[in-house]
Scaffold this motif. Structure first.
Motif, PDB file in Angstrom:
ATOM      1  N   GLU A  79       0.833  -1.213   0.000  1.00 21.87           N
ATOM      2  CA  GLU A  79       0.000   0.000   0.000  1.00 21.87           C
ATOM      3  C   GLU A  79       0.864   1.258   0.000  1.00 21.87           C
ATOM      4  O   GLU A  79       0.600   2.203  -0.729  1.00 21.87           O
ATOM      5  N   ALA A  80       1.882   1.259   0.883  1.00 19.12           N
ATOM      6  CA  ALA A  80       2.737   2.444   1.013  1.00 19.12           C
ATOM      7  C   ALA A  80       3.522   2.710  -0.270  1.00 19.12           C
ATOM      8  O   ALA A  80       3.685   3.859  -0.679  1.00 19.12           O
ATOM      9  N   ASN A  81       3.992   1.679  -0.918  1.00 14.93           N
ATOM     10  CA  ASN A  81       4.795   1.822  -2.143  1.00 14.93           C
ATOM     11  C   ASN A  81       3.933   2.180  -3.352  1.00 14.93           C
ATOM     12  O   ASN A  81       4.332   3.002  -4.174  1.00 14.93           O
ATOM     13  N   SER A  82       2.786   1.570  -3.457  1.00 17.22           N
ATOM     14  CA  SER A  82       1.979   1.787  -4.669  1.00 17.22           C
ATOM     15  C   SER A  82       1.232   3.122  -4.638  1.00 17.22           C
ATOM     16  O   SER A  82       1.076   3.769  -5.663  1.00 17.22           O
ATOM     17  N   LYS A  83       0.772   3.521  -3.465  1.00 16.48           N
ATOM     18  CA  LYS A  83      -0.062   4.726  -3.404  1.00 16.48           C
ATOM     19  C   LYS A  83       0.622   5.876  -2.665  1.00 16.48           C
ATOM     20  O   LYS A  83       0.011   6.912  -2.456  1.00 16.48           O
ATOM     21  N   ASN A  84       1.865   5.649  -2.238  1.00 12.41           N
ATOM     22  CA  ASN A  84       2.565   6.652  -1.450  1.00 12.41           C
ATOM     23  C   ASN A  84       1.678   7.090  -0.278  1.00 12.41           C
ATOM     24  O   ASN A  84       1.473   8.275  -0.022  1.00 12.41           O
ATOM     25  N   ASN A  85       1.131   6.097   0.402  1.00 16.58           N
ATOM     26  CA  ASN A  85       0.140   6.276   1.461  1.00 16.58           C
ATOM     27  C   ASN A  85       0.838   6.562   2.795  1.00 16.58           C
ATOM     28  O   ASN A  85       1.552   5.731   3.343  1.00 16.58           O
ATOM     29  N   GLU A  86       0.606   7.781   3.316  1.00 15.89           N
ATOM     30  CA  GLU A  86       1.234   8.235   4.566  1.00 15.89           C
ATOM     31  C   GLU A  86       0.726   7.410   5.766  1.00 15.89           C
ATOM     32  O   GLU A  86       1.499   7.036   6.652  1.00 15.89           O
ATOM     33  N   ARG A  87      -0.564   7.136   5.760  1.00 11.27           N
ATOM     34  CA  ARG A  87      -1.180   6.358   6.855  1.00 11.27           C
ATOM     35  C   ARG A  87      -0.597   4.936   6.885  1.00 11.27           C
ATOM     36  O   ARG A  87      -0.292   4.404   7.946  1.00 11.27           O
ATOM     37  N   ALA A  88      -0.435   4.333   5.713  1.00 12.98           N
ATOM     38  CA  ALA A  88       0.134   2.984   5.614  1.00 12.98           C
ATOM     39  C   ALA A  88       1.567   2.984   6.124  1.00 12.98           C
ATOM     40  O   ALA A  88       1.999   2.024   6.776  1.00 12.98           O
ATOM     41  N   LEU A  89       2.335   4.068   5.861  1.00 11.54           N
ATOM     42  CA  LEU A  89       3.710   4.165   6.350  1.00 11.54           C
ATOM     43  C   LEU A  89       3.768   4.195   7.888  1.00 11.54           C
ATOM     44  O   LEU A  89       4.621   3.561   8.502  1.00 11.54           O
ATOM     45  N   MET A  90       2.822   4.923   8.496  1.00  9.62           N
ATOM     46  CA  MET A  90       2.754   4.997   9.963  1.00  9.62           C
ATOM     47  C   MET A  90       2.408   3.627  10.559  1.00  9.62           C
ATOM     48  O   MET A  90       3.020   3.177  11.526  1.00  9.62           O
ATOM     49  N   GLN A  91       1.421   2.987   9.939  1.00 11.59           N
ATOM     50  CA  GLN A  91       1.012   1.655  10.413  1.00 11.59           C
ATOM     51  C   GLN A  91       2.155   0.641  10.224  1.00 11.59           C
ATOM     52  O   GLN A  91       2.352  -0.231  11.059  1.00 11.59           O
ATOM     53  N   LEU A  92       2.892   0.838   9.139  1.00 15.38           N
ATOM     54  CA  LEU A  92       4.031  -0.030   8.860  1.00 15.38           C
ATOM     55  C   LEU A  92       5.088   0.116   9.965  1.00 15.38           C
ATOM     56  O   LEU A  92       5.627  -0.880  10.466  1.00 15.38           O
ATOM     57  N   GLU A  93       5.341   1.336  10.367  1.00 16.28           N
ATOM     58  CA  GLU A  93       6.311   1.607  11.431  1.00 16.28           C
ATOM     59  C   GLU A  93       5.844   0.995  12.758  1.00 16.28           C
ATOM     60  O   GLU A  93       6.631   0.390  13.495  1.00 16.28           O
ATOM     61  N   GLU A  94       4.540   1.137  13.049  1.00 13.55           N
ATOM     62  CA  GLU A  94       3.971   0.564  14.278  1.00 13.55           C
ATOM     63  C   GLU A  94       4.104  -0.962  14.265  1.00 13.55           C
ATOM     64  O   GLU A  94       4.469  -1.577  15.279  1.00 13.55           O
ATOM     65  N   ALA A  95       3.821  -1.565  13.129  1.00 18.00           N
ATOM     66  CA  ALA A  95       3.911  -3.026  12.997  1.00 18.00           C
ATOM     67  C   ALA A  95       5.360  -3.497  13.186  1.00 18.00           C
ATOM     68  O   ALA A  95       5.612  -4.509  13.852  1.00 18.00           O
ATOM     69  N   LYS A  96       6.322  -2.738  12.621  1.00 19.72           N
ATOM     70  CA  LYS A  96       7.735  -3.102  12.787  1.00 19.72           C
ATOM     71  C   LYS A  96       8.145  -3.032  14.261  1.00 19.72           C
ATOM     72  O   LYS A  96       8.844  -3.907  14.768  1.00 19.72           O
ATOM     73  N   ASN A  97       7.687  -1.968  14.949  1.00 20.47           N
ATOM     74  CA  ASN A  97       7.979  -1.820  16.383  1.00 20.47           C
ATOM     75  C   ASN A  97       7.351  -2.959  17.196  1.00 20.47           C
ATOM     76  O   ASN A  97       7.955  -3.471  18.147  1.00 20.47           O
ATOM     77  N   LYS A  98       6.141  -3.315  16.805  1.00 18.11           N
ATOM     78  CA  LYS A  98       5.441  -4.410  17.494  1.00 18.11           C
ATOM     79  C   LYS A  98       6.218  -5.719  17.304  1.00 18.11           C
ATOM     80  O   LYS A  98       6.368  -6.500  18.250  1.00 18.11           O
ATOM     81  N   ILE A  99       6.745  -5.961  16.110  1.00 18.07           N
ATOM     82  CA  ILE A  99       7.536  -7.176  15.846  1.00 18.07           C
ATOM     83  C   ILE A  99       8.803  -7.174  16.696  1.00 18.07           C
ATOM     84  O   ILE A  99       9.185  -8.210  17.257  1.00 18.07           O
ATOM     85  N   LEU A 100       9.459  -6.001  16.823  1.00 18.93           N
ATOM     86  CA  LEU A 100      10.660  -5.912  17.663  1.00 18.93           C
ATOM     87  C   LEU A 100      10.327  -6.248  19.125  1.00 18.93           C
ATOM     88  O   LEU A 100      11.070  -6.969  19.800  1.00 18.93           O
TER      89      LEU A 100
END
Length: 198
Positions: A79-100
């Motif tokens: 989503e973030a790559n195809s639509k340059n979606n700012e919200r998807a980027l934030m959620q992506l960061e949250e998901a990465k932190n959650k995995i850590l």
């Protein structure tokens, strides 16, 4: 007491000795003769085994959560790559932190799961030593009691033999006396005397 009994810890693996509190035969033999120390060790083993079981359940849950977050990251990356979606980027960061965060929990649990078997073996070995001590004390005391019981049985048998002999002698004498009186005095006189004296 047999407190000075020495056992080699390698005997657990060499003889494939199970965790004693899970062994049906051990439970049957020792449930009614547990010492205070054995009860403490049984409680400790139960807690360690419960902790191990809970760690395995938690590990499974965290791995499941991690997989869900990994799947979410793949979806959000698209989503973030195809639509340059700012919200998807934030959620992506949250998901990465959650995995850590989950990875830290997984590391802690895996470390605990590596140390628990040693603690379980050590406690099981202590319980095995107590089991051997109690067994030898019980066997020694039991043999002493058996020796006493065997002597008593022999004494009672002899006494019983003497009593049987006396019984047969008395019965024979009574029967012979009665037959003599019956033969000498006759049936009618014996009936009259029986009614009066017996």
């Amino acid at each position: 007491m047999a407190k000075d009994i020495k056992l080699d810890e390698s005997i657990l693996k060499k003889n494939k000795i199970p965790v004693l509190i899970k062994d049906k035969e051990w439970k049957t033999l020792f449930s009614d003769i547990l010492t205070r120390n054995m009860k403490k060790l049984v409680n400790k083993l139960e807690k360690l085994l419960e902790e191990e079981r809970e760690c395995k359940i938690k590990l499974k849950e965290y791995k499941k959560q991690k997989k869900a977050y990994m799947d979410l990251i793949l979806k959000l990356s698209d989503e973030a790559n195809s639509k340059n979606n700012e919200r998807a980027l934030m959620q992506l960061e949250e998901a990465k932190n959650k995995i850590l965060e989950i990875n830290d929990f997984i590391d802690e649990i895996q470390f605990r799961l590596e140390t628990l078997p040693k603690e379980i073996d050590k406690t099981n070995f202590e319980l095995l030593k107590e089991t051997v001590i109690i067994s030898y004390d019980y066997i020694r005391e039991g043999r002493e009691r058996l020796e006493y019981l065997n002597e008593e049985i022999q004494r009672i048998r002899k006494l019983l033999g003497n009593m049987w002999e006396e019984k047969f002698t008395k019965e024979k004498k009574i029967n012979n006396l009665y037959l003599y009186l019956h033969g000498t005095l006759g049936h009618e006189e014996i009936d009259r005397l029986d009614r009066k004296y017996l």
